[in-house]
Write a protein that holds these residues in place. Structure first.
Motif, short mmCIF file in Angstrom:
data_model
loop_
_atom_site.label_atom_id
_atom_site.label_comp_id
_atom_site.label_asym_id
_atom_site.label_seq_id
_atom_site.Cartn_x
_atom_site.Cartn_y
_atom_site.Cartn_z
N GLU A 1 0.99 -0.89 -0.25
CA GLU A 1 -0.42 -0.05 0.19
C GLU A 1 0.95 0.97 0.90
O GLU A 1 0.79 2.24 -0.46
N ALA B 1 2.77 1.43 -3.46
CA ALA B 1 1.46 1.73 -4.06
C ALA B 1 0.89 2.95 -4.67
O ALA B 1 0.51 4.73 -4.95
N THR C 1 -4.58 3.30 -6.54
CA THR C 1 -5.56 2.38 -7.87
C THR C 1 -3.96 1.37 -7.89
O THR C 1 -3.94 0.48 -7.53
N ASP C 2 -5.36 -0.15 -8.16
CA ASP C 2 -5.77 -1.34 -8.66
C ASP C 2 -4.17 -1.80 -9.33
O ASP C 2 -2.75 -2.17 -8.65
N ARG D 1 -0.90 -0.70 -7.63
CA ARG D 1 -1.10 -1.86 -6.40
C ARG D 1 0.14 -3.03 -7.32
O ARG D 1 0.77 -3.39 -6.40
N GLU D 2 -0.47 -3.63 -8.30
CA GLU D 2 -0.03 -4.23 -9.19
C GLU D 2 1.71 -3.61 -9.21
O GLU D 2 2.76 -4.80 -9.02
#
Length: 546
Positions: free
Chosen positions: A522, A525, A534-535, A538-539
């Motif tokens: 987190e 990110a 955003t996702d 995170r990726e």
């Protein structure tokens, strides 16, 4: 290494305990969250000069405690021993308090110490690197020592030769000064020695002459009285005593022994009278003198006293004074030969120093070439392949460390003039130069903690990733603490803390939280995406963490 840091009531920190680990330790957080305050607090407990007042508003005092683990043979033990501080091998506890009145008090292992002792110890515990790194790599005064450490050269022979050279020059200078002083009084010394040699006064002679003079001055009066006594003894008393004895002897036959005692007494008296008469005669002979003798005696006595007054010494010390004066004259007479010997010693010492210094210069120049090549290899991955780092060695003032002036210079672009690191490089370039230089210069520093304060400022992408990799490589050999805004750098950490601030009851407070694996995703990110995580961010964070 730095094991823990406890902070109480410092600026916007009320209570904070931070436990660090080996390897790469990462501190991240929003701008203004308090990351720099952590470094201020650490600098405070280490005795560094920083903010004048650190006490949190409303608190009576601020306190910082730092615990370090020291391996065997660490340089810090020598400093502690010199300060008279007992230290069990393995742990050193530093504590410093800042009162609301501004007074600062420090302890090491519960022993009260000065800020100077803290600073001396901190030099063996912490290295701080950043854009204002005037304590370390950016300080040209330390470049020669850094090059020597990289070259693994021993300046010991040069220091020994320098000491011998200094001693030889000092001996020559002292001898010249002594000779100059002696030559100023040479005429006086020669005249004084001639006078003393001619007179040749003996110890105790002045007192003997004075007594003889006084005796001779009163001799006439004394001799007259002694002569009258001699006449009375030899002409009157002795004759009468002999007559009396002769008369008694004539009558003794008829006295039936009554005169024996009297006659014996008269015989004894005649013997004593003869001894007295002989003593008086001896005295008379001793009082016989020639008036010219008195004149000669007084002349010598007055000459001895005059010389004593002239040289402001006692008459009995004239002989010692003469001996000392002869010694100074001998020094003058042999001064030229002595100076020649000392001058030869200086020449030999100068040559020995020059040989050792020249050998050290050759070693430094060879090491400079290796360092420049190593820096070129380090700068390429940091996207600075066009920059040129050069170790300049110029002839400097001779000293115990040799006669070389060493300066690290850079030219950031082909054809551009080279200059000092902190004057030529921009903020981002400077950070990368410092990191590359530290990687190249990293030696065996057991127990040393390196702190990099936003050394990745102004870089991103692949360059930031390269910075992170080099920090991680450094952390394999020493504990590294990095304050960073770069997600690529943060992802390389073995330990990760997030610094944040909050408002409670109208008061702003800063805190530090240890991040778990999920928390790290987190945080990285957030560093990638900003306020809205955003996702995809995170990726990307998971990819960086690998």
């Amino acid at each position: 290494m730095l094991r823990s840091l406890d902070i109480r009531d410092v600026l916007i920190i009320d209570r904070l305990s931070l436990t660090l680990g080996p390897g790469l330790n990462v501190l991240t957080g929003e701008t203004g969250a308090g990351k720099s305050i952590l470094l201020d607090a650490l600098g405070f407990v280490l005795g560094w000069r920083g903010r004048a007042e650190l006490v949190r508003a409303g608190a009576d005092q601020g306190e910082v405690v730092a615990v370090f683990d020291l391996p065997a043979g660490h340089l810090g033990y020598a400093i502690l021993a010199e300060a008279g501080i007992a230290a069990e091998e393995g742990e050193v506890i530093l504590r410093r308090v800042n009162g609301a009145d501004g007074r600062k008090t420090a302890w090491i292992n519960d022993r009260r110490v000065s800020g100077e002792v803290l600073r001396d110890l901190s030099d063996t515990l912490i290295e701080l690197h950043g854009q204002h790194d005037d304590r370390g790599l950016l300080n040209p005064r330390g470049h020669r020592a850094l090059l020597d450490a990289f070259a693994a050269v021993d300046p010991g022979p040069v220091r020994s030769a320098w000491r011998a050279r200094t001693q030889a020059r000092g001996a020559l200078s002292e001898a010249r000064s002594a000779l100059d002083r002696a030559q100023v009084e040479e005429d006086f010394l020669r005249h004084a020695v001639a006078e003393l040699d001619k007179l040749n006064p003996l110890p105790g002679e002045e007192a003997t002459l004075d007594a003889r003079r006084r005796l001779m001055q009163g001799a006439e009066r004394i001799r007259a009285d002694i002569a009258r006594a001699h006449g009375a003894l030899s002409e009157g008393a002795e004759t009468q005593m002999r007559d009396a004895l002769r008369w008694l002897e004539g009558a003794s036959d008829k006295a039936e022994g009554r005169l024996d005692a009297a006659m014996a007494a008269l015989n004894r008296a005649l013997i004593e009278l003869g001894e007295a008469t002989g003593g008086v005669e001896e005295a008379l002979r001793g009082l016989d003198f020639n008036p010219a003798e008195l004149e000669a005696l007084e002349e010598r006595l007055f000459a001895i006293r005059a010389l004593a007054r002239k040289h402001n010494i006692l008459p009995d010390d004239l002989g010692f004074f003469a001996e000392a004066a002869r010694g100074r004259l001998a020094a003058i007479d042999g001064g030229a030969a002595g100076l020649a010997k000392l001058e030869k010693a200086v020449t030999e010492a100068d040559a020995a120093y020059a040989r050792e210094a020249a050998a050290l210069t050759l070693a430094r120049r060879a090491a400079a070439g290796r360092l420049d090549a190593a820096m070129a290899a380090e700068l390429a991955p940091l996207k600075m392949e066009r920059a040129v780092f050069a170790t300049e060695i110029a002839t400097g003032e001779a000293g115990p460390e040799g006669a070389d002036a060493v300066t690290f210079t850079v030219a950031t672009n082909p054809g551009a003039p080279a200059g000092a690191l902190n004057k030529i490089a921009s903020g981002g370039e400077l950070s990368r130069f410092l990191l590359a230089l530290k990687v190249c210069l990293m030696g065996d520093s057991p127990g040393m903690t390196m702190i990099f304060d936003e050394i990745d400022r102004g870089v991103g992408g692949a360059t930031a990733d390269a910075v992170g990799r080099r920090l991680k490589a450094l952390a394999e050999r020493a504990q590294v603490l990095v304050v960073t805004h770069s997600p690529q750098v943060a992802a390389k950490g073995a330990h990760h803390w997030q610094v944040s601030k909050r408002v409670e009851a109208g008061t702003t407070l800063s805190s530090v939280a240890t991040l778990s694996a999920g928390d790290r995703v987190e945080e990285i990110a957030r560093m990638l995406a900003g306020d809205r995580v955003t996702d995809a961010a995170r990726e990307a964070a998971r990819a960086l963490l690998g």
